[in-house]
Design a protein around this motif. Structure first.
Motif, PDB file in Angstrom:
ATOM      1  N   VAL A 152      44.414  39.213  42.654  1.00  0.00           N
ATOM      2  CA  VAL A 152      44.667  38.347  41.504  1.00  0.00           C
ATOM      3  C   VAL A 152      44.349  36.899  41.848  1.00  0.00           C
ATOM      4  O   VAL A 152      44.276  36.529  43.021  1.00  0.00           O
ATOM      5  N   LYS A 153      44.219  36.118  40.799  1.00  0.00           N
ATOM      6  CA  LYS A 153      44.201  34.653  40.879  1.00  0.00           C
ATOM      7  C   LYS A 153      45.207  34.188  39.842  1.00  0.00           C
ATOM      8  O   LYS A 153      45.279  34.747  38.744  1.00  0.00           O
ATOM      9  N   ALA A 154      45.997  33.197  40.170  1.00  0.00           N
ATOM     10  CA  ALA A 154      47.027  32.729  39.250  1.00  0.00           C
ATOM     11  C   ALA A 154      47.033  31.217  39.189  1.00  0.00           C
ATOM     12  O   ALA A 154      46.704  30.546  40.167  1.00  0.00           O
ATOM     13  N   ASP A 155      47.435  30.704  38.026  1.00  0.00           N
ATOM     14  CA  ASP A 155      47.470  29.262  37.835  1.00  0.00           C
ATOM     15  C   ASP A 155      48.870  28.745  37.484  1.00  0.00           C
ATOM     16  O   ASP A 155      49.026  27.615  37.061  1.00  0.00           O
ATOM     17  N   GLY A 156      49.878  29.583  37.640  1.00  0.00           N
ATOM     18  CA  GLY A 156      51.240  29.186  37.305  1.00  0.00           C
ATOM     19  C   GLY A 156      51.672  29.656  35.932  1.00  0.00           C
ATOM     20  O   GLY A 156      52.852  29.772  35.651  1.00  0.00           O
ATOM     21  N   ARG A 157      50.704  29.930  35.061  1.00  0.00           N
ATOM     22  CA  ARG A 157      51.024  30.440  33.720  1.00  0.00           C
ATOM     23  C   ARG A 157      50.480  31.843  33.506  1.00  0.00           C
ATOM     24  O   ARG A 157      51.070  32.633  32.805  1.00  0.00           O
ATOM     25  N   GLU A 158      49.330  32.121  34.122  1.00  0.00           N
ATOM     26  CA  GLU A 158      48.650  33.390  33.903  1.00  0.00           C
ATOM     27  C   GLU A 158      48.214  33.986  35.237  1.00  0.00           C
ATOM     28  O   GLU A 158      47.807  33.263  36.143  1.00  0.00           O
ATOM     29  N   ILE A 159      48.307  35.307  35.323  1.00  0.00           N
ATOM     30  CA  ILE A 159      47.834  36.047  36.483  1.00  0.00           C
ATOM     31  C   ILE A 159      46.598  36.812  36.025  1.00  0.00           C
ATOM     32  O   ILE A 159      46.680  37.662  35.138  1.00  0.00           O
ATOM     33  N   VAL A 160      45.459  36.490  36.615  1.00  0.00           N
ATOM     34  CA  VAL A 160      44.199  37.131  36.252  1.00  0.00           C
ATOM     35  C   VAL A 160      43.834  38.124  37.350  1.00  0.00           C
ATOM     36  O   VAL A 160      43.769  37.757  38.531  1.00  0.00           O
ATOM     37  N   PHE A 161      43.608  39.364  36.953  1.00  0.00           N
ATOM     38  CA  PHE A 161      43.188  40.373  37.913  1.00  0.00           C
ATOM     39  C   PHE A 161      41.741  40.114  38.315  1.00  0.00           C
ATOM     40  O   PHE A 161      40.882  39.899  37.455  1.00  0.00           O
ATOM     41  N   THR A 162      41.467  40.105  39.607  1.00  0.00           N
ATOM     42  CA  THR A 162      40.102  40.001  40.109  1.00  0.00           C
ATOM     43  C   THR A 162      39.424  41.355  39.863  1.00  0.00           C
ATOM     44  O   THR A 162      40.092  42.321  39.455  1.00  0.00           O
ATOM     45  N   PRO A 163      38.123  41.469  40.114  1.00  0.00           N
ATOM     46  CA  PRO A 163      37.497  42.788  39.972  1.00  0.00           C
ATOM     47  C   PRO A 163      38.222  43.870  40.793  1.00  0.00           C
ATOM     48  O   PRO A 163      38.431  44.984  40.303  1.00  0.00           O
ATOM     49  N   ALA A 164      38.645  43.534  42.015  1.00  0.00           N
ATOM     50  CA  ALA A 164      39.392  44.507  42.821  1.00  0.00           C
ATOM     51  C   ALA A 164      40.745  44.816  42.183  1.00  0.00           C
ATOM     52  O   ALA A 164      41.209  45.963  42.210  1.00  0.00           O
ATOM     53  N   GLY A 165      41.383  43.804  41.605  1.00  0.00           N
ATOM     54  CA  GLY A 165      42.656  44.006  40.915  1.00  0.00           C
ATOM     55  C   GLY A 165      42.494  44.846  39.664  1.00  0.00           C
ATOM     56  O   GLY A 165      43.335  45.692  39.357  1.00  0.00           O
ATOM     57  N   GLU A 166      41.394  44.623  38.930  1.00  0.00           N
ATOM     58  CA  GLU A 166      41.117  45.445  37.755  1.00  0.00           C
ATOM     59  C   GLU A 166      40.901  46.899  38.174  1.00  0.00           C
ATOM     60  O   GLU A 166      41.374  47.814  37.493  1.00  0.00           O
ATOM     61  N   ASP A 167      40.196  47.112  39.271  1.00  0.00           N
ATOM     62  CA  ASP A 167      40.003  48.475  39.781  1.00  0.00           C
ATOM     63  C   ASP A 167      41.336  49.119  40.133  1.00  0.00           C
ATOM     64  O   ASP A 167      41.572  50.291  39.842  1.00  0.00           O
ATOM     65  N   ALA A 168      42.217  48.347  40.767  1.00  0.00           N
ATOM     66  CA  ALA A 168      43.539  48.870  41.136  1.00  0.00           C
ATOM     67  C   ALA A 168      44.329  49.239  39.885  1.00  0.00           C
ATOM     68  O   ALA A 168      44.971  50.300  39.839  1.00  0.00           O
ATOM     69  N   LEU A 169      44.276  48.394  38.865  1.00  0.00           N
ATOM     70  CA  LEU A 169      44.972  48.694  37.618  1.00  0.00           C
ATOM     71  C   LEU A 169      44.393  49.952  36.986  1.00  0.00           C
ATOM     72  O   LEU A 169      45.143  50.801  36.496  1.00  0.00           O
ATOM     73  N   ARG A 170      43.075  50.119  36.990  1.00  0.00           N
ATOM     74  CA  ARG A 170      42.440  51.334  36.455  1.00  0.00           C
ATOM     75  C   ARG A 170      42.945  52.570  37.210  1.00  0.00           C
ATOM     76  O   ARG A 170      43.226  53.602  36.612  1.00  0.00           O
ATOM     77  N   ASP A 171      43.047  52.456  38.549  1.00  0.00           N
ATOM     78  CA  ASP A 171      43.536  53.583  39.357  1.00  0.00           C
ATOM     79  C   ASP A 171      44.986  53.926  39.007  1.00  0.00           C
ATOM     80  O   ASP A 171      45.343  55.101  38.929  1.00  0.00           O
ATOM     81  N   ILE A 172      45.797  52.909  38.825  1.00  0.00           N
ATOM     82  CA  ILE A 172      47.204  53.122  38.465  1.00  0.00           C
ATOM     83  C   ILE A 172      47.291  53.812  37.105  1.00  0.00           C
ATOM     84  O   ILE A 172      48.042  54.779  36.918  1.00  0.00           O
ATOM     85  N   LEU A 173      46.507  53.336  36.146  1.00  0.00           N
ATOM     86  CA  LEU A 173      46.497  53.956  34.816  1.00  0.00           C
ATOM     87  C   LEU A 173      46.016  55.399  34.879  1.00  0.00           C
ATOM     88  O   LEU A 173      46.570  56.278  34.215  1.00  0.00           O
ATOM     89  N   ALA A 174      45.004  55.654  35.684  1.00  0.00           N
ATOM     90  CA  ALA A 174      44.496  57.023  35.839  1.00  0.00           C
ATOM     91  C   ALA A 174      45.589  57.925  36.419  1.00  0.00           C
ATOM     92  O   ALA A 174      45.738  59.075  35.996  1.00  0.00           O
ATOM     93  N   GLY A 175      46.345  57.386  37.372  1.00  0.00           N
ATOM     94  CA  GLY A 175      47.445  58.161  37.948  1.00  0.00           C
ATOM     95  C   GLY A 175      48.523  58.480  36.931  1.00  0.00           C
ATOM     96  O   GLY A 175      49.045  59.594  36.872  1.00  0.00           O
ATOM     97  N   ILE A 176      48.835  57.498  36.115  1.00  0.00           N
ATOM     98  CA  ILE A 176      49.853  57.708  35.063  1.00  0.00           C
ATOM     99  C   ILE A 176      49.346  58.750  34.071  1.00  0.00           C
ATOM    100  O   ILE A 176      50.062  59.692  33.718  1.00  0.00           O
ATOM    101  N   ARG A 177      48.123  58.569  33.623  1.00  0.00           N
ATOM    102  CA  ARG A 177      47.569  59.498  32.639  1.00  0.00           C
ATOM    103  C   ARG A 177      47.389  60.895  33.220  1.00  0.00           C
ATOM    104  O   ARG A 177      47.553  61.899  32.531  1.00  0.00           O
ATOM    105  N   GLY A 178      47.067  60.970  34.500  1.00  0.00           N
ATOM    106  CA  GLY A 178      46.866  62.266  35.153  1.00  0.00           C
ATOM    107  C   GLY A 178      48.153  63.022  35.414  1.00  0.00           C
ATOM    108  O   GLY A 178      48.129  64.213  35.729  1.00  0.00           O
ATOM    109  N   SER A 179      49.278  62.346  35.291  1.00  0.00           N
ATOM    110  CA  SER A 179      50.561  63.003  35.564  1.00  0.00           C
ATOM    111  C   SER A 179      51.149  63.677  34.326  1.00  0.00           C
ATOM    112  O   SER A 179      52.232  64.233  34.388  1.00  0.00           O
ATOM    113  N   ARG A 180      50.428  63.635  33.219  1.00  0.00           N
ATOM    114  CA  ARG A 180      50.938  64.260  31.984  1.00  0.00           C
ATOM    115  C   ARG A 180      50.967  65.747  32.120  1.00  0.00           C
ATOM    116  O   ARG A 180      50.147  66.407  32.622  1.00  0.00           O
TER     117      ARG A 180
END
Length: 84
Positions: free
Chosen positions: A56-84
């Protein structure tokens, strides 16, 4: 897949917050609020931890996911969706 091993629960909560918003809105999340002005905020330590890992990169108000952070979020979502 991004390596999230060893991250604190507070750091993982930033991803959980992003996952919540993406699942509830149906829209891709690229950033989350760091401080909302109503008393809710991400831990400074968590933000530093994620920034130190290049997730991530943050400015005190917003946390922006970097490309690696976006990939991590996609993986987390895939895990959640795959657990149905």
């Amino acid at each position: 897949m991004a390596d999230l091993s060893g991250l604190s629960d507070e750091a993982l909560a930033v991803f959980a917050f992003g996952a919540y918003h993406e699942l509830s809105s149906g829209q891709r999340v690229r950033s989350v609020v760091q401080k909302d002005g109503a008393g809710h905020r991400a831990s400074d330590g968590a933000v530093d931890e994620l920034d130190g890992r290049g997730l991530v990169k943050a400015d005190g108000r917003e946390i922006v996911f970097t490309p690696a952070g976006e990939d991590a979020l996609r993986d987390i979502l895939a895990g959640i969706r795959g657990s149905r």
